[in-house]
Design an enzyme around this catalytic site. Structure first.
Site, mmCIF file in Angstrom:
data_model
loop_
_atom_site.group_PDB
_atom_site.id
_atom_site.type_symbol
_atom_site.label_atom_id
_atom_site.label_comp_id
_atom_site.label_asym_id
_atom_site.label_seq_id
_atom_site.Cartn_x
_atom_site.Cartn_y
_atom_site.Cartn_z
ATOM 1 N N ASP A 1 -58.369 70.404 74.995
ATOM 2 C CA ASP A 1 -58.900 69.473 73.998
ATOM 3 C C ASP A 1 -60.058 70.150 73.259
ATOM 4 O OD1 ASP A 1 -59.821 67.323 72.543
ATOM 5 O OD2 ASP A 1 -60.819 66.364 74.257
ATOM 6 N N ASN B 1 -61.803 68.707 70.586
ATOM 7 C CA ASN B 1 -62.779 67.836 69.918
ATOM 8 C C ASN B 1 -63.299 66.686 70.774
ATOM 9 O OD1 ASN B 1 -60.469 66.375 70.007
ATOM 10 N ND2 ASN B 1 -60.422 65.814 67.840
ATOM 11 N N ASP C 1 -61.919 64.222 72.371
ATOM 12 C CA ASP C 1 -61.331 62.874 72.423
ATOM 13 C C ASP C 1 -60.437 62.675 73.652
ATOM 14 O OD1 ASP C 1 -59.110 64.333 71.779
ATOM 15 O OD2 ASP C 1 -58.598 63.218 69.963
ATOM 16 N N ASP D 1 -54.980 69.448 71.935
ATOM 17 C CA ASP D 1 -54.604 69.498 70.518
ATOM 18 C C ASP D 1 -54.284 70.918 70.060
ATOM 19 O OD1 ASP D 1 -57.237 70.597 70.252
ATOM 20 O OD2 ASP D 1 -57.992 68.535 70.355
ATOM 21 N N ASP E 1 -40.141 71.671 69.994
ATOM 22 C CA ASP E 1 -39.227 70.793 70.702
ATOM 23 C C ASP E 1 -38.399 70.049 69.655
ATOM 24 O OD1 ASP E 1 -38.203 69.175 72.884
ATOM 25 O OD2 ASP E 1 -40.095 69.613 73.891
ATOM 26 N N ASP F 1 -33.902 69.049 73.178
ATOM 27 C CA ASP F 1 -34.131 67.982 74.145
ATOM 28 C C ASP F 1 -32.877 67.145 74.391
ATOM 29 O OD1 ASP F 1 -36.312 66.265 75.509
ATOM 30 O OD2 ASP F 1 -35.246 64.809 74.278
ATOM 31 N N GLU G 1 -31.653 71.961 76.746
ATOM 32 C CA GLU G 1 -31.928 71.222 77.984
ATOM 33 C C GLU G 1 -30.689 70.409 78.295
ATOM 34 O OE1 GLU G 1 -34.761 67.717 79.863
ATOM 35 O OE2 GLU G 1 -33.765 67.468 77.962
ATOM 36 N N HIS H 1 -42.548 69.840 82.371
ATOM 37 C CA HIS H 1 -43.268 68.576 82.197
ATOM 38 C C HIS H 1 -42.512 67.374 82.759
ATOM 39 C CE1 HIS H 1 -40.329 68.542 79.094
ATOM 40 N NE2 HIS H 1 -40.621 67.296 78.769
ATOM 41 N N ASP H 2 -41.280 67.588 83.202
ATOM 42 C CA ASP H 2 -40.493 66.496 83.783
ATOM 43 C C ASP H 2 -40.347 66.636 85.291
ATOM 44 O OD1 ASP H 2 -39.913 65.362 81.293
ATOM 45 O OD2 ASP H 2 -38.130 66.619 81.036
HETATM 46 C C1 GLC Z 1 -36.132 65.196 77.932
HETATM 47 C C2 GLC Z 1 -37.609 65.452 77.994
HETATM 48 C C3 GLC Z 1 -38.289 64.280 78.646
HETATM 49 C C4 GLC Z 1 -38.022 63.062 77.820
HETATM 50 C C5 GLC Z 1 -36.536 62.869 77.558
HETATM 51 C C6 GLC Z 1 -36.312 61.925 76.428
HETATM 52 O O1 GLC Z 1 -35.557 65.144 79.186
HETATM 53 O O2 GLC Z 1 -37.869 66.655 78.642
HETATM 54 O O3 GLC Z 1 -39.658 64.481 78.808
HETATM 55 O O4 GLC Z 1 -38.531 61.933 78.461
HETATM 56 O O5 GLC Z 1 -35.877 64.045 77.208
HETATM 57 O O6 GLC Z 1 -36.658 62.533 75.220
HETATM 58 CA CA CA Z 2 -58.358 66.404 70.978
#
Ligand code: GLC
Ligand code: CA
Length: 564
Positions: free
Chosen positions: A21, A23, A25, A29, A98, A200, A257, A329-330
């Protein structure tokens, strides 16, 4: 295999909200990413995938896009994005965005127009169907729980389809106009200087248009929406068209993915004429899953991890290059998920890093992996933000788990494990923000942080640098990037061993995934040790090598050696 510019790179995923981050908040970013480009360059990163930064109401953390041509103000401005592209280019780092085009946000103009006139042109951008006497058209369950069908507000007996949250209506790929809008948007970003996209949930774009019921698989009377994918024919036509019209003109890098695909289709995905350049290898991540939900998952051993990876390399390596991950991230943090309890140390983390980065394929790191960030313990469900975790918590509770038990499940599997702020320093909130972070930092940030590992010799971070550097080291590059992967005695338990057979050199990767030492007799004599997770002091070699073909590995020792 046709050589491509990205083959010898190492890629890195940024989850922008939690990276840095700039700034105060509390939200990471674009300027925060720009600040850290030198850090990434120094690590050896050549490709950056940035999770969605488009305008979004953040119901699913940016995977619900309300304007594909705008940067969300929480992340910065289009000028910041342009600066990021330019600064990355100066450092020879390719930016991959993405691409979320299975669905958009219900706040997108298209959906707002469809609401006004479901039978007009924008209504046809979505799947709007009549229900069965006020009930949904069929019994599919969305990824995040509940029916995939949501009543269209303001209309009787009309429903729209959403494979994910109800705020993420699925886009109707059968409509050529919609497809052209998407291709145009892709070309627009490529012309801006983006090098490619991570696609995605891309396999979902083709539906079984009969929209019929399937046998229920849980007490809720619904069946997983993914059941439908087995009957949805023709996704390749869409993907090839997208390649031809959107990606190929700019020679874009694409990485898909996809979970639900058939192994015999590998050629059509990543072969020389395939619709993507690469796809993620999720084989280890699918292990232990239960159709009942997270609460019913099974623990995965390192040997199972090994077998899954070996199997997918056997299927794919002659065809193309998949991308190897231990987390994203999943997914929960790889070190917390796969390493046995006794190996959840820096030594064990180096071993897992070594296995992952020496496996055939494009290595993909997820932010914080390079310092060994771990799962977080969630003390109450109020600490959780992630939509899918909230659903799984309810599922667990409704199956009789106590609050405490359900929280334990969540702490093991939650997507928020990977989404806690990046741990940069010993300052408050790990130096991620000077404000209040949108999601709590992991309590262990004082022990696990970038600044400490940067100045400590032998840290995990420096081990990652060594591993990454090997990929472009003229002596080993060919074997590591292109060398065939062959198992070494898969019958040995608590052990992962494989060859990487290059044209001139053969490397052997050895990982003792148990606490106790073991002595192994190898089929081929060892020439020398290239990397050792115990360190690289000159005494090590004598320590390990009993004779050229007999080797003693200490507990959780990992070695890369060159053999004859
Ligand atoms: C993909 C992303 C996930 C998201 C899902 C719907 O699996 O990696 O984070 O929730 O698609 O877009
Ligand atoms: Ca920020």
């Amino acid at each position: 295999m046709k050589k491509r510019w990205w083959h010898n790179k190492t890629a890195y995923q940024i989850y922008p909200k939690s990276f840095k981050d700039s700034n105060g908040d509390g939200i990471g970013d674009l300027r925060g990413i720009i600040e850290k480009l030198d850090y990434l360059k120094d690590l050896g990163i050549g490709i950056l995938w940035i999770s969605p930064i488009y305008q979004s109401p953040f119901v699913d953390q940016g995977y619900d896009i309300s304007d594909y041509y705008a940067i969300d103000p929480a992340f910065g401005t289009m000028e910041d994005m342009e600066e990021l592209l330019a600064e990355a280019k100066n450092r020879d780092i390719a930016i991959v965005m993405d691409l979320v085009v299975n669905h958009c946000s219900d706040q997108h103009l298209w959906f707002q127009e469809a609401l006004k006139d479901p039978f007009g042109p924008y209504g046809d951008y979505f799947y709007i169907r009549e229900g069965k006497n006020g009930k949904p058209p069929c019994n599919w369950r969305s990824y995040f729980g509940g029916s995939v069908w949501e009543p269209l507000p303001g209309y009787d007996n009309l429903f729209y389809l959403h494979m994910f949250a109800k705020e993420q209506p699925d886009l109707n790929w059968e409509n050529p106009k919609l497809r052209q809008e998407i291709y145009q948007m892709i070309r627009w970003w490529l012309e801006k200087g983006v090098s490619g996209f991570r696609l995605d949930a891309i396999i979902n774009i083709k539906k079984d248009l009969r929209f019929t019921d399937f046998p229920p698989d849980r007490e809720d009377g619904l069946c997983a929406g993914t059941t439908m994918l087995a009957y949805a024919e023709g996704v390749m036509d869409f993907l090839q068209e997208m390649k031809r019209e959107a990606f190929a003109p700019c020679d874009a890098f694409t990485i898909g993915e996809l979970f639900d695909f058939r192994p015999e289709e590998m050629e059509r995905y990543i072969g020389s004429q395939g619709c993507f350049e690469s796809i993620f290898d999720f084989a280890p991540h699918l292990l232990g899953a239960s159709e009942n939900g997270w609460y019913d998952r099974k623990q995965v051993t390192m040997d199972e991890f090994r077998d899954a990876v070996f199997e997918s390399k056997a299927i794919s390596q002659e065809i193309g290059m998949m991308a190897n991950i231990i987390e994203n991230h999943d997914e929960p943090r790889g070190v917390s998920r796969y390493l046995p309890e006794g190996a959840q140390t820096e030594l064990g983390k180096k071993l897992l890093a070594g296995i992952s980065l020496m496996t055939f394929g494009l290595p993909f790191l997820y932010q914080g992996q390079e310092i060994g960030m771990t799962n977080k313990e969630f003390h109450s469900i109020q600490e959780v933000d992630d939509i899918s975790t909230l659903d799984e918590y309810q599922v667990a509770r409704s199956h009789g788990l106590t609050e405490k038990e359900a929280l334990k499940v969540i702490s093991q599997m939650s997507r928020d494990n990977a989404r806690t702020p990046m741990q940069w320093s010993r300052e408050a909130h790990g130096g991620f923000t000077t404000g209040t972070p949108w999601l709590l930092v992991n309590e262990n940030y004082l022990q696990i942080r970038v600044d400490e590992q940067q100045q400590r010799e032998g840290s995990l971070l420096s081990f990652y640098k060594q591993l990454i550097a090997l990929r472009t080291n003229p002596s080993y590059e060919e074997a590591i990037v292109y060398g065939r992967q062959e198992p070494l005695n898969q019958a040995w338990s608590s052990f992962t061993g494989f060859y990487r057979k290059g044209r001139e050199k053969t490397l052997l990767i050895l990982a003792n995934t148990q606490e106790t030492p073991r002595t192994l007799k190898l089929p081929t004599p060892i020439k020398h040790i290239i990397l050792d997770n115990y360190g690289t002091t000159p005494t090590t070699e004598a320590d390990v090598l009993k004779s050229a073909d007999t080797i003693t590995l200490k507990g959780y020792q990992f070695l890369i050696v060159e053999v004859e």
